[in-house]
Design an enzyme around this catalytic site. Structure first.
Site, short mmCIF file in Angstrom:
data_model
loop_
_atom_site.label_atom_id
_atom_site.label_comp_id
_atom_site.label_asym_id
_atom_site.label_seq_id
_atom_site.Cartn_x
_atom_site.Cartn_y
_atom_site.Cartn_z
N ASP A 1 0.85 -1.19 0.00
CA ASP A 1 0.00 0.00 0.00
C ASP A 1 0.89 1.24 0.00
O ASP A 1 2.09 1.15 0.23
CB ASP A 1 -0.93 0.01 1.21
CG ASP A 1 -0.22 -0.39 2.49
OD1 ASP A 1 0.95 0.01 2.67
OD2 ASP A 1 -0.82 -1.09 3.32
N ASP B 1 1.44 5.10 1.51
CA ASP B 1 1.09 6.10 2.51
C ASP B 1 1.77 7.40 2.15
O ASP B 1 2.94 7.42 1.76
CB ASP B 1 1.57 5.65 3.90
CG ASP B 1 0.89 4.38 4.32
OD1 ASP B 1 -0.35 4.35 4.32
OD2 ASP B 1 1.59 3.38 4.62
N ASP C 1 7.95 3.74 13.74
CA ASP C 1 8.42 2.61 14.54
C ASP C 1 9.87 2.19 14.26
O ASP C 1 10.70 2.12 15.18
CB ASP C 1 7.46 1.41 14.43
CG ASP C 1 7.03 1.09 13.00
OD1 ASP C 1 7.58 1.71 12.05
OD2 ASP C 1 6.16 0.23 12.82
P1 ATP Z 1 3.27 -3.13 5.18
O1 ATP Z 1 4.22 -3.51 4.13
O2 ATP Z 1 2.74 -4.29 5.92
O3 ATP Z 1 2.18 -2.20 4.73
P2 ATP Z 1 4.16 -0.83 6.62
O4 ATP Z 1 5.43 -0.54 7.36
O5 ATP Z 1 3.87 0.00 5.42
O6 ATP Z 1 4.16 -2.35 6.28
P3 ATP Z 1 1.67 0.18 7.60
O7 ATP Z 1 0.77 -0.40 8.64
O8 ATP Z 1 1.18 0.34 6.22
O9 ATP Z 1 2.98 -0.71 7.64
O10 ATP Z 1 2.17 1.58 8.18
C1 ATP Z 1 2.74 2.60 7.39
C2 ATP Z 1 3.82 3.33 8.17
O11 ATP Z 1 3.26 3.96 9.32
C3 ATP Z 1 4.94 2.45 8.71
O12 ATP Z 1 5.90 2.19 7.73
C4 ATP Z 1 5.45 3.28 9.86
O13 ATP Z 1 6.28 4.33 9.41
C5 ATP Z 1 4.20 3.90 10.40
N1 ATP Z 1 3.57 3.08 11.46
C6 ATP Z 1 2.62 2.14 11.32
N2 ATP Z 1 2.29 1.60 12.49
C7 ATP Z 1 3.05 2.22 13.42
C8 ATP Z 1 3.15 2.13 14.83
N3 ATP Z 1 2.41 1.26 15.50
N4 ATP Z 1 4.04 2.94 15.45
C9 ATP Z 1 4.78 3.83 14.77
N5 ATP Z 1 4.73 3.96 13.44
C10 ATP Z 1 3.88 3.18 12.76
MG MG Z 2 2.13 -0.02 4.29
#
Ligand code: ATP
Ligand code: MG
Length: 431
Positions: free
Chosen positions: A64, A66, A138
């Site tokens: 996805d 962001d 994170d």
């Molecule tokens: P995925 O590939 O599973 O989507 P992702 O790292 O992109 O992994 P997301 O849940 O889409 O995970 O979150 C997007 C971003 O938001 C993360 O990369 C991180 O920077 C931030 N983030 C998400 N959850 C947290 C959290 N619990 N604490 C701090 N930052 C977070």
């Molecule tokens: Mg993501």
């Protein structure tokens, strides 16, 4: 400029210059490009951020996209017709496009979030600068910002170095950051498994120390996280890693208790087969449902309880019903089970004993049940895990393949034996 700052600046320039070579911008969705372009045109900052940038740098296809911006949610909402604000704890804007939804979040200030007595974040809507936004994320690998227009990666946390070293490093003190949000421990295990990264050792130690904090996470959030853990195409590996870090027991304590027993080999095999099967389905584009996952994880504890109740004198049917109810109620303390998945899960279980009745109209009633296929898949999993379900799986596989006339022939009540007895001899136990 101090020499350390100079070093940082140089490194940043180095990472900027190599961004063009490393990031394949065609992998960024049209929607994400559009959101960034429109925010820029309206005079706001806008970057692709988080997992999307990380995955692009690793030459993976992001799941996805962001976007981080200095525009406030209401301002984003005004720019995009196809958008809405969601979340209370963390207000963000979802912008919808034909090729997927884009999440747009306003830069958050670090350390300004509301926390409860244990230090857990309960609301995080204080806006801040891009620097602050990087530090509230994170892991360093998740805190890179990419501007596709300037072809520039902004690395304020030394994330590039960690990505190159395949290291998942918590930003700041892992003890503090995991206390702030215990779900980060699950995210660490999930991302390390999926990306084949090593979790940095201080964070590993913190996970062993703080896993119990997952008990404080709202059950609805743990349900969402469970889907990410087990419906991401790496369910089997992720499950094994969660067990290694003693985290699984805090999400599914009933399941973990049964798995601990020496006699749980068949159940353990069932879980492994099911997770492998889930991964195969996802990787070949087939649908999956949390109902099936729950049916698998809670099958062991439900059956143990059911058997115990039978020993205590309840009839198999009453014992089964009580065990189903009790197991679901117990699990709800940890992860929510939305009704739309809870009912199908019960159907999958309740249909299991009906596969034993291979004659008469009941065969067709079962075959026409909306949950027949899921229940049949579950039965076959039980067979492959070594449960004694005779050769039922084969019989029902053949039954589905043959034409209508053969189906009728197969389900004919045997004449040789006493058919009245046959009809009455429903299984004495719930299988
Ligand atoms: P995925 O590939 O599973 O989507 P992702 O790292 O992109 O992994 P997301 O849940 O889409 O995970 O979150 C997007 C971003 O938001 C993360 O990369 C991180 O920077 C931030 N983030 C998400 N959850 C947290 C959290 N619990 N604490 C701090 N930052 C977070
Ligand atoms: Mg993501």
């Amino acid at each position: 400029m101090k020499s350390t700052d100079q070093d940082k600046e140089q490194e940043n320039q180095k990472s900027n210059s190599s961004a063009q070579a490393l990031i394949d911008a065609t992998r960024i969705s049209q929607g994400a490009h559009k959101v960034i372009a429109e925010l820029h045109a309206a005079g706001f900052q806008a970057y692709l951020v988080g997992g999307g940038v990380r995955d692009l740098l690793l030459s993976l296809h992001p799941k996805d996209f962001d976007i981080a911006t200095d525009a406030h949610p209401e301002e984003v909402l005004r720019l995009f017709e196809n958008s809405r604000i969601i979340g209370r704890r963390f207000r963000i804007v979802h912008v919808y496009f034909p090729d997927g939804m884009i999440e747009v979040a306003t830069f958050r200030a670090a350390g300004c979030a509301d926390t409860n007595k244990q230090g857990r974040i309960i609301a995080d809507n204080i806006y801040g600068s891009i620097e602050e936004d990087a530090f509230r994320r994170d892991f360093t690998a998740n805190a890179l910002f990419y501007d596709p227009d300037a072809v520039q990666v902004l690395d304020l946390v030394d994330g590039r170095k960690d990505i190159d070293a395949k290291l998942l490093r918590v930003i700041g003190d892992p003890n503090l950051r995991f206390r702030e949000d215990p779900v980060r421990m699950l995210r660490a295990v999930r991302l390390a498994t999926k990306l084949n990264f090593e979790i940095e050792s201080q964070a590993k130690d913190a996970i062993y120390q703080l896993g119990h904090l997952l008990a404080e996470v709202p059950s609805a959030r743990l349900f969402d996280e469970m889907l990410k853990l087990f419906h991401g195409g790496f369910a089997q590996q992720t499950f094994n890693a969660l067990c290694d870090y003693n985290l699984f027991q805090h999400m599914f304590p009933l399941t973990a208790n049964v798995l601990k027993e020496k006699s749980s080999d068949t159940f353990s095999d069932l879980v492994q087969c099911a997770l492998q099967n889930t991964d195969d389905r996802i990787n070949s584009g087939k649908s999956v449902t949390p109902a099936f996952l729950y049916a698998v994880f809670l099958w062991g504890p439900m059956r143990v309880l059911s058997r115990q109740l039978e020993i205590e004198g309840l009839s198999p049917k009453v014992a089964h019903e009580a065990a189903v109810k009790d197991t679901v109620i117990s699990q709800l303390q940890y992860t929510s089970i939305p009704k739309r998945f809870g009912y199908p899960m019960r159907d999958i279980w309740n249909l299991q004993h009906r596969f034993f009745r291979k004659w008469g109209k009941q065969v067709f009633r079962l075959y026409e049940h909306p949950r027949f296929r899921a229940a049949y898949d579950f039965l076959c999993l039980r067979a492959s895990a070594g449960e004694s379900v005779d050769n039922l799986c084969e019989w029902w596989t053949v039954f589905q393949d043959v034409d209508e006339a053969t189906k009728i022939k197969m389900s004919r009540v045997p004449r040789d034996n006493n058919s009245a007895i046959q009809r009455r001899s429903k299984p004495k136990t719930y299988h």
